[in-house]
Design a protein around this motif. Structure first.
Motif, PDB file in Angstrom:
ATOM      1  N   THR A  15      -7.342  -1.601  -6.695  1.00  0.00           N
ATOM      2  CA  THR A  15      -7.800  -0.161  -6.118  1.00  0.00           C
ATOM      3  C   THR A  15      -8.040   0.787  -7.197  1.00  0.00           C
ATOM      4  OG1 THR A  15      -5.632   0.464  -5.772  1.00  0.00           O
ATOM      5  CG2 THR A  15      -6.821  -0.475  -3.836  1.00  0.00           C
ATOM      6  N   LYS A 159      -4.371  10.510   4.198  1.00  0.00           N
ATOM      7  CA  LYS A 159      -3.340   9.844   5.332  1.00  0.00           C
ATOM      8  C   LYS A 159      -1.861  10.065   5.065  1.00  0.00           C
ATOM      9  CE  LYS A 159      -6.508   6.221   6.346  1.00  0.00           C
ATOM     10  NZ  LYS A 159      -6.835   4.643   6.749  1.00  0.00           N
ATOM     11  N   ARG A 184       1.998   8.754   6.125  1.00  0.00           N
ATOM     12  CA  ARG A 184       2.422   7.606   5.446  1.00  0.00           C
ATOM     13  C   ARG A 184       2.073   7.203   3.911  1.00  0.00           C
ATOM     14  NH1 ARG A 184      -1.079   3.410   7.211  1.00  0.00           N
ATOM     15  NH2 ARG A 184       0.146   1.785   6.272  1.00  0.00           N
ATOM     16  N   THR A 189       2.394  -1.833  -0.300  1.00  0.00           N
ATOM     17  CA  THR A 189       1.058  -2.312  -0.012  1.00  0.00           C
ATOM     18  C   THR A 189      -0.042  -2.379  -1.162  1.00  0.00           C
ATOM     19  OG1 THR A 189       1.506  -1.804   2.255  1.00  0.00           O
ATOM     20  CG2 THR A 189      -0.600  -2.487   1.663  1.00  0.00           C
ATOM     21  N   ALA A 192      -3.374  -0.445  -0.315  1.00  0.00           N
ATOM     22  CA  ALA A 192      -3.265   0.750  -0.080  1.00  0.00           C
ATOM     23  C   ALA A 192      -3.724   1.579  -1.346  1.00  0.00           C
ATOM     24  CB  ALA A 192      -1.889   1.196   0.410  1.00  0.00           C
ATOM     25  N   LYS A 193      -4.651   2.519  -1.465  1.00  0.00           N
ATOM     26  CA  LYS A 193      -5.301   3.197  -2.348  1.00  0.00           C
ATOM     27  C   LYS A 193      -4.323   4.446  -2.692  1.00  0.00           C
ATOM     28  CE  LYS A 193      -9.226   4.926  -4.751  1.00  0.00           C
ATOM     29  NZ  LYS A 193     -10.674   5.222  -4.644  1.00  0.00           N
ATOM     30  N   ILE A 194      -3.259   4.324  -3.568  1.00  0.00           N
ATOM     31  CA  ILE A 194      -2.521   5.542  -3.685  1.00  0.00           C
ATOM     32  C   ILE A 194      -2.771   5.976  -5.051  1.00  0.00           C
ATOM     33  CG2 ILE A 194      -0.257   6.071  -3.866  1.00  0.00           C
ATOM     34  CD1 ILE A 194       0.579   4.178  -1.885  1.00  0.00           C
ATOM     35  N   PHE A 215      -1.589   9.073  -0.376  1.00  0.00           N
ATOM     36  CA  PHE A 215      -2.239   7.924  -0.097  1.00  0.00           C
ATOM     37  C   PHE A 215      -3.606   8.353   0.655  1.00  0.00           C
ATOM     38  CE2 PHE A 215      -1.867   5.006   4.054  1.00  0.00           C
ATOM     39  CZ  PHE A 215      -2.749   4.125   3.694  1.00  0.00           C
ATOM     40  N   ASN A 217      -6.661   6.087   1.069  1.00  0.00           N
ATOM     41  CA  ASN A 217      -7.026   5.065   2.347  1.00  0.00           C
ATOM     42  C   ASN A 217      -6.643   3.685   2.085  1.00  0.00           C
ATOM     43  OD1 ASN A 217      -8.987   3.945   0.424  1.00  0.00           O
ATOM     44  ND2 ASN A 217     -10.281   5.711   0.733  1.00  0.00           N
ATOM     45  N   GLU A 218      -7.003   2.628   2.897  1.00  0.00           N
ATOM     46  CA  GLU A 218      -6.694   1.361   2.657  1.00  0.00           C
ATOM     47  C   GLU A 218      -7.710   0.429   2.727  1.00  0.00           C
ATOM     48  OE1 GLU A 218      -3.305  -1.721   4.727  1.00  0.00           O
ATOM     49  OE2 GLU A 218      -3.200   0.570   4.991  1.00  0.00           O
TER      50      GLU A 218
END
Length: 219
Positions: A15, A159, A184, A189, A192-194, A215, A217-218
């Motif tokens: 990501t 998120k 969250r 993960t 997960a785009k963090i 966070f 999106n995923e």
């Protein structure tokens, strides 16, 4: 599990992408790395000196991407509020480009600078951390600054967000760590785009460290 790895490096190739795009032989790699850092430092110093920032405002630099070829160095500055820089210094980009050209003696290489505006600046942790740093320097309560930053982020449809401040908070004798989380933030993960940043601010009480995880999106 521990959480000692940088969340951006943990997700490289999935990501996250690199902010420096070039290739060098192993013996020349360290020189290229130092050159990148000097370019970023020069740009940040120039913006800090020449940009007219309103009271309580921020410079708004998200990150600086550097692409190198044999005859070209392409620098892209991602900013949340580029209009402030353009209004403060109409010919600022040309001036900055000339300064960098002289500083790094780019005789055989051309250097180009471009500015890209970030559509949603408060989804970026670097801009949020800079906002919190300005508030802390102005003696605003750290909890108020953290909650206000979270409010900005929630309006941008993220998120989750986690904000952490460490050091002599509010001038207390004993350093401590304070943090707050909304939504969250799944750090384990990979899909997960963090987005993450670590920011240092110097106050009259000492150095404080700010860390922000957002966070988005995923995938």
């Amino acid at each position: 599990m521990g959480q000692k790895i940088n969340p951006l490096g943990f997700r490289l190739g999935t990501t996250q992408g690199h902010h420096s795009l070039w290739f060098a032989q192993p013996k020349n790699y360290s020189e290229g790395l130092q050159e990148d850092q000097k370019i970023r430092d020069c740009i940040k110093n120039y913006v800090q000196k020449n940009m007219r920032i309103p009271s309580g405002g921020v410079e708004g630099i998200s990150h600086i991407e550097i692409q190198k070829r044999i005859d070209l160095i392409q620098v892209i500055i991602y900013m949340g509020f580029p209009k402030l820089l353009i209004e403060s210094r109409p010919r600022g980009i040309e001036e900055l480009q000339m300064n960098l050209q002289k500083e790094f003696h780019c005789v055989n290489r051309k250097l180009n600078i471009a500015i890209t505006r970030i559509a949603k600046p408060y989804r970026n942790p670097n801009i949020l951390a800079e906002y919190i740093a300005v508030q802390l320097k102005n003696r605003v309560s750290f909890r108020k600054a953290m909650k206000k930053a979270i409010e900005f982020t929630e309006k941008e449809n993220t998120k989750g967000i986690q904000v952490q401040i460490a050091g002599r908070i509010d001038g207390k004798e004993i350093a401590r760590v304070e943090w707050i989380r909304e939504g969250r933030v799944p750090l384990q993960t990979i899909r997960a785009k963090i987005d993450y940043c670590s920011y240092t601010v110097r106050t009259i009480y000492g150095v404080l460290g700010i860390k922000i995880w957002i966070f988005l999106n995923e995938e």
